[in-house]
Design a protein around this motif. Structure first.
Motif, short mmCIF file in Angstrom:
data_model
loop_
_atom_site.label_atom_id
_atom_site.label_comp_id
_atom_site.label_asym_id
_atom_site.label_seq_id
_atom_site.Cartn_x
_atom_site.Cartn_y
_atom_site.Cartn_z
N UNK A 20 123.94 1.72 114.93
CA UNK A 20 123.33 0.39 114.96
C UNK A 20 122.71 0.07 116.31
N UNK A 21 123.36 0.52 117.39
CA UNK A 21 122.90 0.17 118.74
C UNK A 21 121.91 1.18 119.32
N UNK A 22 121.54 2.17 118.54
CA UNK A 22 120.65 3.23 119.03
C UNK A 22 121.47 4.42 119.47
N UNK A 23 121.01 5.62 119.17
CA UNK A 23 121.79 6.83 119.42
C UNK A 23 122.14 7.04 120.89
N UNK A 24 121.31 6.51 121.79
CA UNK A 24 121.53 6.73 123.22
C UNK A 24 122.29 5.59 123.90
N UNK A 25 122.79 4.64 123.14
CA UNK A 25 123.49 3.51 123.74
C UNK A 25 124.75 3.97 124.47
N UNK A 26 125.00 3.39 125.64
CA UNK A 26 126.17 3.75 126.44
C UNK A 26 127.47 3.47 125.72
N UNK A 27 127.44 2.50 124.80
CA UNK A 27 128.66 2.12 124.10
C UNK A 27 129.26 3.30 123.35
N UNK A 28 128.42 4.23 122.90
CA UNK A 28 128.93 5.37 122.16
C UNK A 28 129.60 6.40 123.06
N UNK A 29 129.55 6.18 124.36
CA UNK A 29 130.23 7.07 125.32
C UNK A 29 131.64 6.60 125.65
N UNK A 30 132.03 5.44 125.13
CA UNK A 30 133.38 4.95 125.39
C UNK A 30 134.39 5.90 124.75
N UNK A 31 135.40 6.28 125.51
CA UNK A 31 136.44 7.20 125.03
C UNK A 31 137.80 6.69 125.47
N UNK A 32 138.85 7.32 124.95
CA UNK A 32 140.20 6.99 125.39
C UNK A 32 140.35 7.26 126.88
N UNK A 39 120.43 3.87 108.00
CA UNK A 39 120.17 4.10 109.42
C UNK A 39 118.77 3.60 109.73
N UNK A 40 118.60 3.10 110.95
CA UNK A 40 117.29 2.57 111.38
C UNK A 40 116.78 1.49 110.43
N UNK A 41 117.66 0.59 110.02
CA UNK A 41 117.27 -0.45 109.09
C UNK A 41 116.52 -1.55 109.83
N UNK A 42 115.48 -2.07 109.21
CA UNK A 42 114.69 -3.15 109.80
C UNK A 42 115.39 -4.48 109.60
N UNK A 43 115.00 -5.45 110.40
CA UNK A 43 115.54 -6.80 110.24
C UNK A 43 115.24 -7.33 108.84
#
Length: 293
Positions: free
Chosen positions: A42-54, A19-23
């Motif tokens: 990978x996209x950050x804990x607050x990324x909107x993508x993690x809110x996608x649901x069925x 987690x939080x791996x550097x380039x």
């Protein structure tokens, strides 16, 4: 005394979870040596993508028609991919189905972003990899019990597969085992069954070692170029994948050969020779796999 034959593949190879791996660390330990890894958030804990649901997709895109694949009801072609779904249904109906009960029906390589372009704004790929194909994210949906049979990706790209809902079992094999996995010539497929390997029919499988892992919400698994993968939906699940070109020119050239020439040649010979072509491929897969036994 004759030793008892193993009834399962050796899937005990290790995979790192970070987690939080550097380039710098990602390039050094995973991208350059082409080693798989699981990256959390990978996209950050607050990324909107993690809110996608069925429910989100049912509300926003439930009205569109989607192509549905179902291996149980289709004629399986072990040496090639399905290029077009044989049936369609409303996306909302499909999402309701996979949440209600186990089903082998699945959507894959689904460009959900074509129907809702603003979804691109929900995530920004972190600067850990180069030549990332962010313009081509593909979504994957499936019900509990759905399986994506073992294969290598035709374009030979690196894949960042992110799980957003549910859990998937992912089994990986290094491309160095391609022949031992009885890869069909002019194909990126094999007939072996990861869950029920037949060691009498495919004795070279005894020499293969793989990785067996599970990814859940917020996990991204990095699958390097050419790695074989078998994926099972442990629950109803949704995820999406971003691809990047390998840093190694040999991997890119192989992808060009497979997509630009090999698959077309295979289709032509299959159409021209039919079962004779498949029989030739089967014999040669066996010969290459067992030549060193």
């Amino acid at each position: 005394m004759v030793a008892k034959q193993s009834i399962s593949l050796d899937l005990n190879n290790h995979i790192d979870v970070v987690e939080n791996i550097s380039r710098e660390d990602f390039q050094k330990y995973y991208m350059i040596p082409q080693r798989p890894v699981i990256i959390k958030h990978l996209y950050g804990k607050d990324a909107k993508v993690y809110d996608w649901t069925f429910d989100y997709f049912s509300k926003e895109l439930g009205h569109i028609d989607v192509g549905v694949f179902d291996d149980e009801s289709e004629e399986r072609k072990d040496d090639r991919s399905y290029k077009k779904a044989p049936k369609t249904m409303k996306f909302g109906d499909y999402l309701e189905l996979i949440q209600e009960k186990p089903t082998t029906k699945r959507l894959f390589l689904f460009n959900v972003f074509k129907h809702k372009k603003e979804l691109h704004e929900h995530f920004k790929f972190p600067n850990i990899a180069d030549k990332v194909l962010t313009f081509l994210p593909l979504a994957f949906f499936g019900g509990q019990g759905a399986i994506t049979r073992i294969h290598r990706d035709m374009d030979n790209s690196c894949v960042f597969l992110t799980e957003l809902a549910g859990y998937k079992r992912v089994v990986l094999f290094d491309p160095k085992y391609s022949q031992k996995l009885y890869q069909y010539p002019f194909s990126t497929h094999t007939s072996i069954d990861v869950n029920n390997p037949d060691f009498e029919k495919y004795p070279a499988l005894r020499e293969v070692k793989g990785i067996d892992c599970t990814i859940g919400p917020g996990d991204t698994i990095f699958m390097p170029a050419g790695w074989w993968h078998h994926i099972e939906y442990n629950t109803a699940g949704l995820g999406f994948a971003i691809r990047s070109l390998s840093p190694h020119i040999g991997d890119r050239l192989l992808g060009f050969w497979q997509v630009g020439i090999m698959t077309h040649l295979d289709e032509f010979l299959n159409k021209f020779l039919g079962e004779k072509w498949f029989a030739w491929k089967t014999r040669n897969a066996k010969k290459r796999a067992e030549g060193g036994l």
